[in-house]
Design a protein around this motif. Sequence first.
Motif, short mmCIF file in Angstrom:
data_model
loop_
_atom_site.label_atom_id
_atom_site.label_comp_id
_atom_site.label_asym_id
_atom_site.label_seq_id
_atom_site.Cartn_x
_atom_site.Cartn_y
_atom_site.Cartn_z
N THR A 105 -5.21 -86.49 27.56
CA THR A 105 -6.52 -87.11 27.77
C THR A 105 -7.30 -87.18 26.46
O THR A 105 -7.91 -88.20 26.12
N ASP A 155 -8.75 -90.32 23.96
CA ASP A 155 -10.10 -90.39 23.35
C ASP A 155 -10.01 -90.67 21.86
O ASP A 155 -10.90 -91.33 21.30
N THR A 177 -16.84 -90.22 30.05
CA THR A 177 -16.11 -89.83 31.26
C THR A 177 -17.08 -89.81 32.45
O THR A 177 -18.27 -90.05 32.28
N THR A 178 -16.52 -89.57 33.63
CA THR A 178 -17.30 -89.81 34.85
C THR A 178 -18.39 -88.78 35.14
O THR A 178 -19.39 -89.10 35.77
N ASP A 231 -15.95 -83.43 35.15
CA ASP A 231 -14.68 -84.05 34.75
C ASP A 231 -14.39 -83.75 33.28
O ASP A 231 -13.24 -83.47 32.91
N TYR A 232 -15.45 -83.80 32.46
CA TYR A 232 -15.25 -83.48 31.03
C TYR A 232 -14.71 -82.06 30.90
O TYR A 232 -13.76 -81.80 30.15
N THR A 244 -10.94 -81.96 32.18
CA THR A 244 -9.92 -82.73 31.46
C THR A 244 -9.92 -82.50 29.96
O THR A 244 -8.87 -82.60 29.32
N GLU A 253 -22.94 -90.36 34.37
CA GLU A 253 -21.80 -90.49 33.46
C GLU A 253 -22.06 -89.77 32.14
O GLU A 253 -23.20 -89.71 31.68
#
Length: 259
Positions: free
Chosen positions: A13, A17, A194-195, A199-200, A203, A245
């Motif tokens: 992931t 980025d 990211t969402t 999530d950050y 992931t 977000e």
Amino acid sequence: MSQIDWGAGSYETTAADLLPAARELVAAARIQPGEQVVDVGAGTGNVALVAADLGARVTAVEPAARLREVISESAGSRDLTVVDGTAASLPLADGSADVILSNFAVIFAPDPRAAIAEFARVATPAGRILLTSWLPGVMGKIVGIVAKAVNEVTGSGKAMEGQIDWHDPKSLSDLFGEHGFEVSTTVKDLSVTTTSPEDYWETRIANHPLGVATFPLLKKAGRLEEVRTQTLDAISKDWTTPAGEVRLPAQYLLAIATR
Ligand SMILES: C[S@@+](CC[C@H](N)C(=O)[O-])C[C@H]1O[C@@H](n2cnc3c(N)ncnc32)[C@H](O)[C@@H]1O
């Protein structure tokens, strides 16, 4: 840092980025078809694959066995050789590389001076060396929350001997200058989106190789939940849109060394 297995967890992931920076790095190198290019700390092959698509003959050097397999699987019919090695120990002949590239990787070398001496050995006399490094700011603040807790838990708060400020143009000029290189630098933007903060965390931190390596220590010391809460609070406060977000406006230094 040298003991970290970058093949553990999921680096993929973060690699996605960093792909825009890999493209910038390759573009800045002005690679010509047939040139011998080395990607040091190649990860999943971000730089190596882009350079090979320009017709370069590429060697990807990567210490993590699983990531070497990932690169080999992606290589297809490209002129791309994947080898084990580190920045301070490149399995390559003297004066064999027209271009040496390292996207957020040589910055993890435990002995920067040994790494740059090795780059100077492997570069041709007219060879160019390009690297990227985060500027202090967003990434440092987020990683710093985890790093501070890990240092408190392990008692290893002191800076590692011999480390340099990879984002500082003068440090780079001094380091490369010892080998007859001049360094020019540019500041670049790289947004990571990211969402959600959660999530950050999952992931980019918990499953990142550095998280996989350090979280057991934090968990054992009973600090993991506190660190998670602090990190989510920082991301929510400064870098989360009203819609929830996440957008991290990071900056990095792109350095070019030539002699
Ligand atoms: C942040 S990742 C960057 C990977 C890749 N360059 C990219 O653009 O996604 C750091 C990489 O440096 C590698 N690395 C760590 N220590 C290293 C060392 N001493 N020499 C060379 N590479 C190293 C890791 O295995 C990992 O692949």
